[in-house]
Design an enzyme around this catalytic site. Structure first.
Site, PDB file in Angstrom:
ATOM      1  N   HIS A   7      89.243 -38.009 -75.863  1.00  0.00           N
ATOM      2  CA  HIS A   7      88.833 -37.672 -74.589  1.00  0.00           C
ATOM      3  C   HIS A   7      89.631 -36.235 -74.668  1.00  0.00           C
ATOM      4  O   HIS A   7      90.407 -36.011 -75.061  1.00  0.00           O
ATOM      5  CB  HIS A   7      89.533 -38.265 -73.558  1.00  0.00           C
ATOM      6  CG  HIS A   7      89.073 -38.175 -72.104  1.00  0.00           C
ATOM      7  ND1 HIS A   7      89.764 -37.175 -71.296  1.00  0.00           N
ATOM      8  CD2 HIS A   7      88.305 -38.630 -71.379  1.00  0.00           C
ATOM      9  CE1 HIS A   7      89.499 -37.077 -69.901  1.00  0.00           C
ATOM     10  NE2 HIS A   7      88.436 -38.355 -70.048  1.00  0.00           N
ATOM     11  N   ASP A  13      96.680 -42.901 -75.855  1.00  0.00           N
ATOM     12  CA  ASP A  13      96.132 -42.707 -74.909  1.00  0.00           C
ATOM     13  C   ASP A  13      95.635 -44.134 -74.345  1.00  0.00           C
ATOM     14  O   ASP A  13      94.343 -44.397 -75.034  1.00  0.00           O
ATOM     15  CB  ASP A  13      95.094 -41.694 -74.946  1.00  0.00           C
ATOM     16  CG  ASP A  13      93.989 -41.656 -73.894  1.00  0.00           C
ATOM     17  OD1 ASP A  13      94.165 -42.597 -72.897  1.00  0.00           O
ATOM     18  OD2 ASP A  13      93.192 -40.643 -73.869  1.00  0.00           O
ATOM     19  N   GLN A  17      91.664 -46.480 -71.437  1.00  0.00           N
ATOM     20  CA  GLN A  17      90.592 -47.264 -71.393  1.00  0.00           C
ATOM     21  C   GLN A  17      91.016 -48.737 -71.523  1.00  0.00           C
ATOM     22  O   GLN A  17      90.315 -49.659 -71.626  1.00  0.00           O
ATOM     23  CB  GLN A  17      89.414 -47.095 -72.200  1.00  0.00           C
ATOM     24  CG  GLN A  17      88.638 -45.696 -71.729  1.00  0.00           C
ATOM     25  CD  GLN A  17      88.211 -45.919 -70.194  1.00  0.00           C
ATOM     26  OE1 GLN A  17      87.743 -46.777 -69.905  1.00  0.00           O
ATOM     27  NE2 GLN A  17      87.933 -44.569 -69.697  1.00  0.00           N
ATOM     28  N   LYS A  37      92.273 -46.562 -63.392  1.00  0.00           N
ATOM     29  CA  LYS A  37      91.173 -47.271 -64.194  1.00  0.00           C
ATOM     30  C   LYS A  37      91.734 -48.774 -64.492  1.00  0.00           C
ATOM     31  O   LYS A  37      90.940 -49.458 -65.212  1.00  0.00           O
ATOM     32  CB  LYS A  37      91.195 -46.513 -65.496  1.00  0.00           C
ATOM     33  CG  LYS A  37      90.705 -45.150 -65.423  1.00  0.00           C
ATOM     34  CD  LYS A  37      90.580 -44.439 -66.894  1.00  0.00           C
ATOM     35  CE  LYS A  37      90.347 -43.055 -66.768  1.00  0.00           C
ATOM     36  NZ  LYS A  37      88.897 -42.680 -66.506  1.00  0.00           N
ATOM     37  N   CYS A  60      83.660 -36.180 -71.104  1.00  0.00           N
ATOM     38  CA  CYS A  60      85.048 -35.419 -71.398  1.00  0.00           C
ATOM     39  C   CYS A  60      85.357 -35.660 -72.984  1.00  0.00           C
ATOM     40  O   CYS A  60      86.359 -35.696 -73.301  1.00  0.00           O
ATOM     41  CB  CYS A  60      86.173 -35.864 -70.472  1.00  0.00           C
ATOM     42  SG  CYS A  60      85.934 -35.181 -68.993  1.00  0.00           S
TER      43      CYS A  60
HETATM   44  N1  PLP Z   1      91.676 -40.846 -71.994  1.00  0.00           N
HETATM   45  C1  PLP Z   1      90.519 -41.555 -71.796  1.00  0.00           C
HETATM   46  C2  PLP Z   1      90.137 -42.301 -72.985  1.00  0.00           C
HETATM   47  C3  PLP Z   1      89.911 -41.583 -70.650  1.00  0.00           C
HETATM   48  O1  PLP Z   1      88.944 -42.201 -70.609  1.00  0.00           O
HETATM   49  C4  PLP Z   1      90.325 -40.816 -69.669  1.00  0.00           C
HETATM   50  C5  PLP Z   1      89.363 -40.706 -68.331  1.00  0.00           C
HETATM   51  O2  PLP Z   1      88.239 -40.993 -68.206  1.00  0.00           O
HETATM   52  C6  PLP Z   1      91.354 -39.890 -69.393  1.00  0.00           C
HETATM   53  C7  PLP Z   1      91.960 -40.183 -70.732  1.00  0.00           C
HETATM   54  C8  PLP Z   1      91.821 -39.178 -68.398  1.00  0.00           C
HETATM   55  O3  PLP Z   1      92.271 -40.166 -67.521  1.00  0.00           O
HETATM   56  P1  PLP Z   1      92.722 -39.537 -65.989  1.00  0.00           P
HETATM   57  O4  PLP Z   1      91.610 -38.400 -65.580  1.00  0.00           O
HETATM   58  O5  PLP Z   1      93.028 -40.672 -64.946  1.00  0.00           O
HETATM   59  O6  PLP Z   1      94.085 -38.870 -66.426  1.00  0.00           O
END
Ligand code: PLP
Length: 404
Positions: free
Chosen positions: A121, A198, A201, A224, A362
């Protein structure tokens, strides 16, 4: 067995109709809905307990501080951190990763390398890319296969004595791939690198055990995982958090301040400048209690059943291409249908009450690596049902015949 009707009753937002149709909410990778237990917990905080934490001698301040710190302890236990001081509250995954990318700069030199994967992402890509730009270090990208899998032997080849940091998603938000993060951490450690995971998910859909994975850092977002927006966590091994400089400066993060000198606070407060999101932390604890009440293994099993059914149904459609077919997958399904734009499908499905996502999610470099600019993505959660998949499939077929 999960009692899905009981679960759905806990989520009032799911009871509504959208465009005259019962809402089918399949956009859980973007954000999950919140159960009444979480909403009530936050409301109880604002009704009865609201006060600033760590500052006052008065009753409410003590109640709020105790509740806030109890949330930290609960979350630490939930992910198997060795100590609550390894839990830093942030705004979410993005802030957690930016925190590390910012304070890690003093450990990066021009000849160093930072390794990521092609399925990250933007939140786990741009902070590392920019860190490389600032320091002159090299960003190394390990490519996933067309199926969306990482070959650990390929990963190993990307590691060497210049590798300082490996950053990788636990679960891809586009492909659904569950990455072998424990094995990758082992390989990264053998090369002398630290590992940032990260977990955006993963946290609501898999058991997460940071002690077992052995990563240095693990980031996730509350929103999430059935918890509120604006709260997240950075888990960091104590040894590393102690070594790193503060991320932001101000109140809370100091022990003493003189005009010529400041002594920083102990962990984790060194990384929590300013008034924290107390209600958010309590909501996150409540959400984790909610998940734990059903058992995350049970939830995973149920979501796998939903995924298998949805995948099977989607495959029956003419011109269907599923993007991401790894053996280890979470309930995230991206797809394109030949000759039809993802955005058009998303718009028509919304008219039929189905909430899903279209675009590059993203993860522009990943989606472009398939020669695409966008996909349609459904992402399922524990409150979704087989019946909803049938409704979605009916709506999808209708949309496809309108657009063809
Ligand atoms: N990393 C992953 C794999 C994501 O799916 C997302 C959000 O869709 C993020 C990071 C970013 O999360 P946040 O917008 O809650 O900071």
């Amino acid at each position: 067995m999960l009692d899905i009707n009981q679960i759905r009753n806990d989520f009032p937002i799911l009871q509504q109709t959208v465009n005259g149709k019962p809402l089918v909410y399949f956009d859980n990778a973007a954000t999950t809905q919140k159960p009444m237990q979480v909403i009530d917990r936050m409301s109880r905080y604002y009704k009865n307990e609201n006060s600033n934490v760590h500052r006052g001698v008065h009753y409410l301040s003590q109640v709020a501080t105790e509740a806030y710190e109890a949330s930290r302890t609960y979350i630490a236990n939930y992910i198997h951190a060795s100590d609550p001081s390894e839990i830093v509250f942030t705004r979410g995954t993005t802030e957690s990763i930016n925190l590390v990318a910012s304070v890690f700069e003093s450990f990066i030199k021009e000849e160093d390398e930072i390794v990521i994967t092609s399925m990250e992402h933007h939140s786990n890509l741009v902070p590392w890319q920019q860190l490389c730009f600032r320091t002159g270090a090299r960003l190394v990208v390990v490519k996933a296969s067309v199926d969306g899998e990482l070959d650990t032997r390929e990963f190993e080849k990307a590691l060497n004595d210049k590798t300082r940091l490996v950053a990788i998603a636990h679960i891809s938000n586009v492909l659904g791939t569950i990455n072998p993060v424990k094995e990758i951490t082992r390989l990264a450690h053998a090369a002398g690198s630290v590992v940032v995971i990260d977990g955006a998910q993963a946290i609501a859909h898999l058991p997460v055990n940071v002690a077992d994975i052995d990563c240095e850092f693990y980031a996730f977002s509350g929103h999430k995982t059935y918890a509120p927006m604006g709260i997240g966590v950075l888990y960091g091994k104590k040894k590393w958090l102690e070594k790193l400089s503060p991320y932001q400066y101000g109140g809370e993060m100091i022990e003493s301040v003189r005009f010529d000198k400041t002594i920083f606070n102990s962990l984790p407060y060194k990384f929590e400048a300013g008034t924290p999101n107390v209600a958010g932390a309590l909501g996150l604890e409540e959400a984790m209690r909610y998940i734990a009440g059903f058992g995350v293994d049970e939830i995973k099993q149920y979501e796998d059943k939903l995924m298998d059914y949805a995948t099977g149904e989607l495959k029956k459609l003419e011109g269907m291409q599923i993007i991401g077919t790894a053996k280890q997958k979470a309930a995230v399904i991206s797809f394109v249908i030949e000759g039809i734009h993802a955005y058009d499908l998303g718009t028509l499905l919304d008219k039929m009450g189905v909430a899903l996502r279209t675009g590059n999610h993203c993860a522009q470099p990943l989606v472009e690596s398939y020669g695409l600019t966008s996909t349609v993505r459904i992402s399922l959660a524990m409150y979704n049902t087989l019946e909803e998949i049938d409704i979605f499939m009916g709506a999808l077929q209708k949309a496809v015949s309108m657009l063809r």
